[in-house]
Design an enzyme around this catalytic site. Structure first.
Site, mmCIF file in Angstrom:
data_model
loop_
_atom_site.group_PDB
_atom_site.id
_atom_site.type_symbol
_atom_site.label_atom_id
_atom_site.label_comp_id
_atom_site.label_asym_id
_atom_site.label_seq_id
_atom_site.Cartn_x
_atom_site.Cartn_y
_atom_site.Cartn_z
ATOM 1 N N GLU A 30 0.751 -1.243 -0.090
ATOM 2 C CA GLU A 30 0.070 0.043 -0.391
ATOM 3 C C GLU A 30 0.908 1.185 0.105
ATOM 4 O OE1 GLU A 30 -2.666 0.148 2.451
ATOM 5 O OE2 GLU A 30 -4.275 -1.781 2.169
ATOM 6 N N GLU B 128 -6.071 -7.735 -0.169
ATOM 7 C CA GLU B 128 -6.984 -7.514 1.466
ATOM 8 C C GLU B 128 -8.327 -7.080 1.019
ATOM 9 O OE1 GLU B 128 -4.643 -4.884 3.764
ATOM 10 O OE2 GLU B 128 -2.947 -5.346 3.521
#
Lengths: 391, 391
Positions: free
Chosen positions: A170, A294
């Site tokens: 991320e 995720e």
């Protein structure tokens, strides 16, 4: 690489600390993240808590349990100091060695996910240093991150238990950076003075360097994975321009963020959001295989109140507005079952598969009502509550 | 009391420490038991390890998991210092309060099992003070033990989550005392100078006092439980002579001890041992309801070598004689399945039911081969490995 085969779960909160997932580790301190924990405790107590956390939060028995659920791959977040060369943080390579042996014993594979970077790549609490986004502006720390990836590849690159290595979790490009800047405050503002969003150009170059470094070290069938920087639409040209072998694009999608983008929580809104996400996944998957690294059941509809994008009880005074006026167990199961199926169907567009976030949450929803509903982040609990259905 | 309804598991190793069940808590010390752990660590580190152990070894998620396995009752060993009035040991009543709330949320009941006593009632490592058996010779400590039971009854006696209270775990009468004396050495011999076997006469009197103290405090339907001191044949007259209401006799039976008594591990031997035990249970159960409060799958046949009555890797240098020459997974499952069914069938003679020992073991059988086979002590693992069948 076997496509469409990953039925996975993240082992979040274990080797990379997240206060909301294991608040007892932070008990009695004002530390909000991994960076400040060793400053908030004596060396002895810090080391005692860390030893106990690592020895207890995930164990051999969890690898057995995960395999028995029908999961075949775990995504394992590791910190940049895993090799023990960044004081005062404790290396954890012995624990990781153990995990590889557990995985191979129980027929699982591990995706190593380098989840943090010195100076942080995103400023999230899960980046280890809340409110700071300075990693990419420090060339020597970019090189250090590459050296961690290289060492991981050298250590585990031929292991049957290795699924692959993910370059960086991320990284905050502009949109995520703006969100972080609004939501997270640096504890020491001077550390955040040089904060900057990470550009896609930086990511293209960094990922190219990672590929060049890792591919010769890793066995041919091991995956090199890249996170999309929160925008699937920026990557088709990059992958078309390079002849990468066994690479996968990772993309993360949470209902709590879809709510923010689309305004409000209802089945219709979730379906609409998933339709857009599913289209974007399908388009990129035609160029490079995609995995949803995720996702979660957590959502405001089941919670019965607006989670504000996932603001949790360790981040803010949580208003328990509903009190006893909660959804019944039967209603909860219905909501979660429907949103589970909606998401699993959408992830069908990602040819590699998916990883739930996360396997375990050590929160107490019974004795601390502020945690009501946050147990849906735990796949272990979601399976036992029959919120999750077949994987 | 609903008869024949207890399908239970022990929560061993949580509030009462046993080194073999959670060896990391004792890492880097020479402490063999709960008594010596605070002496082996600084106060800060002791408290940090204990806080993390209690917050991690058993959690809300475990109560959920246990209920989802079809278990309805947990036997929860508590130490004599649970109320925090015996320095340097840490009280744990807040943790116990939390456990009652978890039990009630997930539809479980708790049997509170007072598992240790000052000076120790048995000299086992699980009695908290290895090699010492001096409790019953100290009238003020006998009174103290009674006061702990009384306070537990006052605190939880009306709770829906309470199944009952057990007066004292495994007091060592002569036969057990002789075994302890051979097997366990007191670290400080002076502390064991006054060691004595506990007489059945002492137990008759102590249990009568416990009954008189607890019955008026506890709700009528709550059980008062007594351990048999390792001999079921000593109790018929005692229960015939008293008009006790809602009492249960607890008896513990381990294959590893049956092996010692009967000489060797084979199906025939186990069946023969179980036939004798089953007869004894049936005889006493005609007088007072019986529960099998501890039993396990662990046995030398599956282990592939003589466990010598359960000498474990924290007690002695364990000879890993078999190396790779172990039973196949399929053979292991067959052995465990057959011995599971043999025992469950035998416990059918105990009208109250049974509690497996134990729910969890935090050992690493993969990275430390000395622990091979010891995972059968964990019901969680035995279920996931399909060693245990239906409860």
């Amino acid at each position: 690489m076997i496509m469409g085969q990953v039925k996975g779960v993240n082992l979040g909160g274990w080797l990379v600390l997240e206060k909301w997932m294991a608040p007892q580790l932070f008990a009695g301190t004002d530390a909000e993240d991994e960076y400040y924990l060793p400053q908030a405790l004596s060396k002895d107590v810090y080391e005692a808590r860390m030893m106990m956390h690592r020895a207890n939060f995930i164990t051999e028995a969890d690898f057995l349990r995960i395999a028995s659920l029908g999961i075949n791959t775990v995504r394992l977040p590791v910190p940049y100091f895993i090799f023990g060369d960044r004081q005062p943080f404790l290396g954890g390579i012995d624990t990781l060695d153990n995990a590889f042996n557990w995985a191979e014993k129980y027929g699982l594979q591990i995706l190593l996910d380098l989840h943090t970077a010195p100076g942080s790549q995103n400023g999230f609490d899960n980046g280890g240093l809340t409110g700071v986004v300075t990693w990419a502006q420090q060339p020597e720390e970019v090189d250090f991150e590459l050296s961690v990836l290289t060492r991981l590849a050298e250590r585990y690159g031929q292991r049957q238990g290795l699924y692959g290595i993910e370059a960086l979790n991320e990284p905050a490009t502009q949109r995520a950076f703006d969100m972080v800047s609004n939501r997270y405050q640096a504890k020491e503002p001077a550390m955040a003075a040089n904060n900057q969003a990470i550009s896609f150009e930086f990511l293209y170059e960094f990922y190219t360097r990672v590929y060049a470094a890792l591919r010769p070290i890793l066995a041919d069938d091991k995956i090199i994975m890249f996170h999309d920087g929160f925008d699937l639409t920026k990557w088709a040209d990059f992958f078309t321009a390079h002849e990468f072998k066994n690479v996968v694009m990772d993309t993360h999608h949470y209902l709590m963020l879809a709510e923010l983008a689309i305004g409000g929580s209802s089945y219709e809104n979730y379906e609409q959001a998933m339709a857009v996400i599913g289209d974007n996944i399908a388009k990129l998957d035609a160029v490079v295989p995609v995995v949803v690294g995720e996702w979660s059941l957590f959502n405001s509809m089941a919670l019965g109140q607006d989670s504000q994008g996932g603001v949790n009880p360790t981040q803010a005074e949580f208003k328990d507005e509903k009190g006893d006026d909660r959804a019944s167990e039967a209603d909860l199961r219905q909501i979660y079952n429907r949103l589970w199926e909606l998401q699993i169907k959408t992830w069908g567009n990602a040819s590699v598969g998916y990883f739930y976030w996360s396997y375990k949450m050590n929160i107490d929803t019974v004795n601390d009502s502020a945690w009501y509903g946050w147990d849906s982040w735990s796949l272990d609990r979601a399976m036992n509550k029959q919120w999750a259905t077949t994987l």
